[in-house]
Motif scaffolding. Structure first.
Motif, mmCIF file in Angstrom:
data_model
loop_
_atom_site.group_PDB
_atom_site.id
_atom_site.type_symbol
_atom_site.label_atom_id
_atom_site.label_comp_id
_atom_site.label_asym_id
_atom_site.label_seq_id
_atom_site.Cartn_x
_atom_site.Cartn_y
_atom_site.Cartn_z
ATOM 1 N N VAL A 56 2.080 -8.950 9.421
ATOM 2 C CA VAL A 56 1.383 -7.791 9.993
ATOM 3 C C VAL A 56 0.878 -6.886 8.877
ATOM 4 O O VAL A 56 -0.287 -6.480 8.865
ATOM 5 N N VAL A 57 1.741 -6.602 7.908
ATOM 6 C CA VAL A 57 1.335 -5.726 6.812
ATOM 7 C C VAL A 57 0.153 -6.331 6.069
ATOM 8 O O VAL A 57 -0.846 -5.656 5.794
ATOM 9 N N GLU A 58 0.265 -7.618 5.758
ATOM 10 C CA GLU A 58 -0.804 -8.248 4.982
ATOM 11 C C GLU A 58 -2.133 -8.183 5.717
ATOM 12 O O GLU A 58 -3.175 -7.924 5.121
ATOM 13 N N SER A 59 -2.076 -8.391 7.027
ATOM 14 C CA SER A 59 -3.331 -8.386 7.760
ATOM 15 C C SER A 59 -3.863 -6.968 7.983
ATOM 16 O O SER A 59 -5.031 -6.692 7.750
ATOM 17 N N PHE A 60 -2.980 -6.041 8.404
ATOM 18 C CA PHE A 60 -3.434 -4.686 8.721
ATOM 19 C C PHE A 60 -3.825 -3.906 7.460
ATOM 20 O O PHE A 60 -4.899 -3.326 7.363
ATOM 21 N N VAL A 61 -2.911 -3.903 6.498
ATOM 22 C CA VAL A 61 -3.121 -3.021 5.346
ATOM 23 C C VAL A 61 -4.304 -3.474 4.495
ATOM 24 O O VAL A 61 -5.035 -2.648 3.959
ATOM 25 N N SER A 62 -4.522 -4.798 4.408
ATOM 26 C CA SER A 62 -5.687 -5.225 3.622
ATOM 27 C C SER A 62 -6.968 -4.726 4.289
ATOM 28 O O SER A 62 -7.925 -4.350 3.615
ATOM 29 N N ASP A 63 -6.958 -4.696 5.607
ATOM 30 C CA ASP A 63 -8.103 -4.160 6.347
ATOM 31 C C ASP A 63 -8.300 -2.675 6.018
ATOM 32 O O ASP A 63 -9.403 -2.237 5.702
ATOM 33 N N PHE A 64 -7.201 -1.912 6.060
ATOM 34 C CA PHE A 64 -7.298 -0.472 5.754
ATOM 35 C C PHE A 64 -7.815 -0.247 4.344
ATOM 36 O O PHE A 64 -8.623 0.638 4.086
ATOM 37 N N ALA A 65 -7.329 -1.070 3.436
ATOM 38 C CA ALA A 65 -7.721 -0.901 2.041
ATOM 39 C C ALA A 65 -9.222 -1.112 1.874
ATOM 40 O O ALA A 65 -9.883 -0.378 1.144
ATOM 41 N N HIS A 66 -9.747 -2.097 2.596
ATOM 42 C CA HIS A 66 -11.180 -2.381 2.466
ATOM 43 C C HIS A 66 -12.050 -1.275 3.016
ATOM 44 O O HIS A 66 -13.159 -1.072 2.550
ATOM 45 N N VAL A 67 -11.582 -0.547 4.050
ATOM 46 C CA VAL A 67 -12.431 0.493 4.628
ATOM 47 C C VAL A 67 -12.148 1.867 4.029
ATOM 48 O O VAL A 67 -12.704 2.860 4.464
ATOM 49 N N GLY A 68 -11.254 1.905 3.025
ATOM 50 C CA GLY A 68 -11.058 3.161 2.307
ATOM 51 C C GLY A 68 -10.060 4.115 2.936
ATOM 52 O O GLY A 68 -10.087 5.313 2.672
ATOM 53 N N ILE A 69 -9.182 3.612 3.775
ATOM 54 C CA ILE A 69 -8.117 4.459 4.308
ATOM 55 C C ILE A 69 -7.003 4.529 3.260
ATOM 56 O O ILE A 69 -6.628 3.516 2.690
ATOM 57 N N THR A 70 -6.497 5.719 2.995
ATOM 58 C CA THR A 70 -5.399 5.841 2.039
ATOM 59 C C THR A 70 -4.083 5.529 2.746
ATOM 60 O O THR A 70 -3.771 6.126 3.769
ATOM 61 N N VAL A 71 -3.358 4.581 2.179
ATOM 62 C CA VAL A 71 -2.087 4.187 2.785
ATOM 63 C C VAL A 71 -0.955 5.000 2.157
ATOM 64 O O VAL A 71 -0.749 4.970 0.954
ATOM 65 N N VAL A 72 -0.253 5.785 3.006
ATOM 66 C CA VAL A 72 0.868 6.592 2.520
ATOM 67 C C VAL A 72 2.157 5.900 2.960
ATOM 68 O O VAL A 72 2.286 5.463 4.098
ATOM 69 N N SER A 73 3.082 5.793 2.033
ATOM 70 C CA SER A 73 4.371 5.221 2.427
ATOM 71 C C SER A 73 5.473 5.715 1.502
ATOM 72 O O SER A 73 5.227 6.555 0.633
ATOM 73 N N GLY A 74 6.677 5.185 1.678
ATOM 74 C CA GLY A 74 7.852 5.762 1.022
ATOM 75 C C GLY A 74 8.404 5.010 -0.166
ATOM 76 O O GLY A 74 9.486 5.318 -0.634
ATOM 77 N N PHE A 75 7.707 3.987 -0.650
ATOM 78 C CA PHE A 75 8.085 3.260 -1.864
ATOM 79 C C PHE A 75 9.390 2.480 -1.739
ATOM 80 O O PHE A 75 9.847 1.879 -2.686
ATOM 81 N N MET A 76 10.022 2.474 -0.563
ATOM 82 C CA MET A 76 11.285 1.735 -0.437
ATOM 83 C C MET A 76 10.956 0.242 -0.262
ATOM 84 O O MET A 76 9.868 -0.120 0.172
#
Lengths: 289, 512
Positions: A56-76
């Motif tokens: 899920v992460v690989e599919s969703f987040v790569s999409d967000f990255a391509h459209v310029g959404i900044t991904v915020v998370s907790g580094f854990m």
């Protein structure tokens, strides 16, 4: 050395200023450019990530990255760390909010990720001064910033006592949108997810659901399961269509297909090498995209 | 009167010659001394020898008796010096004479009878190698020692038998010397047959490959999935040992005291299952005179480590060298000693402390960190040396309750046939080198013996980049592919062999 932004500063994230208890000063490492805080999405989840969560992460987040959404998370480690690294790999911006001073790498074996976030133009952020060590109370405090920075929060996999639930509840409290990705109802990593659904979270089954909420144009990428394997014989198609329905191990495939074990293993390897399926822990899954 | 007898001292699984010098002096204070670094059991032999002689109707000489075990600087141990010492005293008391080509061996009981003593096969081999023609030993050791040809083995029940022999020249109670190869009581009832294991076709196939090529195998999976059962069925598909291998293995087990009276040559391959509380000395071998450890006791057989992750780190790491070199090299009393350790490693483990990580239905209660720490117990270097790695998942209830399945799974005998054929193929291939199985091939051998056809080469190149394979993993896959094609009786490694080999490259540290 780390930089500082005070609450009166114009660079200070607008959304964060609106939460009931915004930090007076934010410490950061990396380069803060205008607009990095504009279109933020928090992506959090279980530390004990399953292969499903990983996909899920690989599919969703790569999409967000391509459209310029900044991904915020907790580094854990787990979903959080993977979200950062997928964003970085796909040329996206990412913000890691740390439960300690920004000069400390916690957990320390994620030094590589820490460096790659900085190298990709991402930001490490904390309300704690340099040298401050992570302790039990700094984690929920950090979660409040993750939710506070983002327009929407996406939870991928969360157990009944997951820390992601804290982030999610902050998001609900701040009236920002909360998305969850549904999972297997029997899996322990779904317990928290369905708890959040009951509390008012929206379901997200594609990256598009979140993108349309944030009002971002789609990046041209097909997200459907490929219907057939290009240029392969009927037996390969048969195995692939079985795996599309359900994850299976070699043992089950032998029973379902009447193919010999040797033949199956060669088909599986062929499909794996061409990227149509992925295998893990003795089970095989059909790949998306 | 000074009598010199020949005997041996054990060093590891070898021995060196020792002179037993018995001096019975008519002058001086009567006493009985043993010198030459004897350990406690040899020192106590004084009491056994004295009482046994008296109870055999011999008057123990009231003279100054000195026994020297030469060379004096090597520590001696073992209870088998009782008989040579007694013979030395008898030589004086009764004026017995005997050939210098005779060896005496055995522990005495207080009534003068001889007890079973460990290591008789080793002694018989020594006698054979160094030109001794007769070996006197307890009759309970006869079966074991008579595995060695061309040496006259004379079994004795008691000291009285020995005296009669020297007086009349007749051998009393010589058992029939028709040497039969019998299994030395190692047919373990716990061992299961492949036909009694339902499902698990992947695991069984892996065991077949492991047996054929001597590859090491790691099975990971939740409790109750059948890992131990599968491992216990492994000996049933291993090829039978050759005669030289039988002697080699029996020698090790004879000297380490794993034998009991009346046992003959071992023909079943050893299957060792040490508990995870074992020390690293227990695993590798040690002690003053170097007792063989589990790796040596598993020589030519299987070392099964159940619950691999529970073994202490130092024990696991100590396996690295024996796995690579096939022997343990160490030093005792200024001598370099080698203990053979050519074994197939079989290991099983859960993936987390609670055990249920990866189980299809039962939930694992461990935290992500606990799971990570548990997986870290399999160190990289050890995983690198394990050729095959598979996940064993529990059967679904339907798979073992389904009464419609009438045909039993293939029996071990069928599989063993294929394995034996594959071993013959390997023997032919490695005729000129000292390699026995595919798993022992070094990188040069792999280049020489593992030729790929074009499409297979292409597939391997693709796989290396797709799975990020290390060089060691690359060669590992070729070795397994070689064994798979040997089982298939193909000269070249084809695409199907390679693609099957790639399925077993599974790294247990990946998420499931």
């Amino acid at each position: 050395m780390c930089g500082e932004i005070s609450i009166t500063d114009s660079l200070y994230p607008v959304l964060l200023r609106q939460i009931p208890d915004p930090p007076k000063v934010l410490y950061y490492k990396g380069h803060i450019e205008a607009g990095i805080f504009e279109n933020c999405l928090a992506v959090v989840g279980s530390r004990k990530m399953s292969l499903y969560g990983k996909r899920v992460v690989e599919s969703f987040v790569s999409d967000f990255a391509h459209v310029g959404i900044t991904v915020v998370s907790g580094f854990m480690y787990g979903i959080d760390a993977l979200s950062h690294s997928v964003a970085v790999k796909n040329g996206g911006k990412t913000i890691a909010v740390l439960p300690c001073g920004v000069d400390i790498v916690y957990p320390s074996y994620q030094q590589d990720l820490y460096d790659s976030i900085l190298a990709s133009g991402g930001v490490l952020l904390s309300e704690l001064p340099c040298g401050f060590k992570a302790t039990n109370w700094t984690f929920p405090k950090r979660n409040r910033l993750v939710a506070g920075l983002a327009k929407a929060t996406l939870v991928i996999e969360a157990g009944a006592n997951s820390g992601s639930l804290i982030t999610a509840r902050f998001a609900l409290k701040y009236d920002s949108k909360l998305f969850v990705v549904p999972g297997d109802v029997f899996a322990e990593n779904s317990d928290g997810i369905y708890q959040l659904v009951r509390e008012g979270a929206s379901l997200a089954t594609t990256a598009c659901d979140i993108r349309s909420f944030l009002g971002v144009q789609a990046f041209d990428m097909s997200m459907d399961v490929t219907s057939t394997v290009v240029g392969a014989n009927i037996r390969v198609q048969e195995v692939y269509s079985l795996l599309k329905k359900q994850r299976m191990g070699l043992e089950e495939l032998v029973m379902c297909t009447s193919m010999s074990f040797v033949e199956l293993s060669s088909i599986i390897t062929q499909l794996e090498l061409t990227g149509y399926i992925v295998g893990s822990g003795g089970l095989y899954y059909a790949n998306k995209t | 009167m000074l009598t010199k007898l020949k005997s041996v001292a054990y060093l590891g699984v070898d021995c060196i010659g020792v002179d037993v010098e018995v001096n019975v002096a008519p002058r001086g204070m009567p006493c009985f001394d043993i010198v030459g670094l004897p350990n406690k059991e040899i020192a106590e032999s004084k009491q056994r020898v004295r009482t046994a002689l008296q109870n055999s109707g011999i008057v123990f000489p009231s003279k100054r008796i000195t026994v020297n075990l030469a060379p004096a600087d090597i520590p001696k141990e073992g209870s088998f010096y009782d008989l040579p010492i007694a013979v030395g005293i008898l030589a004086d008391s009764l004026g017995l004479t005997f050939s210098s080509k005779a060896l005496f061996f055995g522990e005495l009981s207080l009534d003068g009878s001889l007890r079973y003593t460990r290591g008789s096969l080793m002694l018989a081999l020594y006698a054979h190698d160094y030109g001794y023609d007769t070996v006197f030993l307890p009759d309970t050791c006869f079966e074991e020692a008579s595995a060695v040809k061309n040496v006259r083995i004379l079994p004795l029940r008691s000291l009285a038998d020995l005296i009669t022999f020297f007086k009349s020249g007749s051998v009393i109670g010589t058992p029939n010397r028709s040497h039969v190869r019998t299994d030395a009581g190692h047919t373990d009832s716990r061992r299961s047959d492949f036909s009694s294991i339902l499902g698990h076709s992947v695991a069984k196939r892996c065991l077949e490959i492991a047996a054929a090529g001597g590859h090491s195998l790691l099975m990971v999976g939740p409790p109750g999935s059948g890992k131990t059962l599968l491992a216990q069925s492994f000996p049933s598909i291993l090829p039978p040992m050759t005669d030289t291998e039988c002697i080699e293995v029996t020698k090790i087990h004879s000297v380490s005291g794993n034998f009991s009276a009346g046992q003959s040559l071992m023909t079943a391959r050893p299957f060792r299952t040490p508990n995870h509380t074992i020390t690293h000395i227990g695993m590798i071998g040690g002690g003053v005179n170097l007792y063989p450890g589990e790796v040596t006791l598993a020589h030519r057989g299987v070392l099964f480590l159940d619950e691999l992750a529970e073994f202490p780190r130092n024990v696991i790491e100590a396996l690295r060298l024996p796995l690579e070199a096939g022997e343990v090299t160490t030093n005792r009393h200024g001598k370099t000693l080698r203990l053979p350790a050519q074994f197939t490693l079989l290991a099983a483990s859960n993936l987390c402390p609670c055990g249920y990580y990866g189980h299809p239905t039962i939930r694992c209660v461990c935290t992500a960190n606990q799971v990570n720490l548990y997986k870290k117990k399999f160190s990289g270097p050890i995983l690198d040396r394990i050729d095959l790695c598979i996940n064993v998942l529990p059967l679904k209830t339907s798979e073992y309750t389904d009464s419609t399945i009438k045909t039993l799974p293939e029996s071990s005998q069928e599989v063993q046939k294929r394995v034996t054929v594959a071993r013959h193929v390997q023997q032919e291939r490695f005729k000129k080198s000292n390699i026995v199985t595919n798993s022992e091939m070094k990188n040069d051998d792999i280049k020489c013996y593992c030729s790929l056809n074009n499409s297979a080469q292409h597939m391997l190149t693709q796989a290396v980049s797709k799975y990020n394979l290390s060089t060691r993993a690359y060669f590992k896959i070729l070795r397994i592919a070689r064994t798979i094609s040997d089982l298939d009786l193909c000269v070249d490694i084809g695409e199907k062999h390679l693609s099957e080999a790639l399925q077993y490259r599974n790294n247990p540290t990946v998420v499931s």
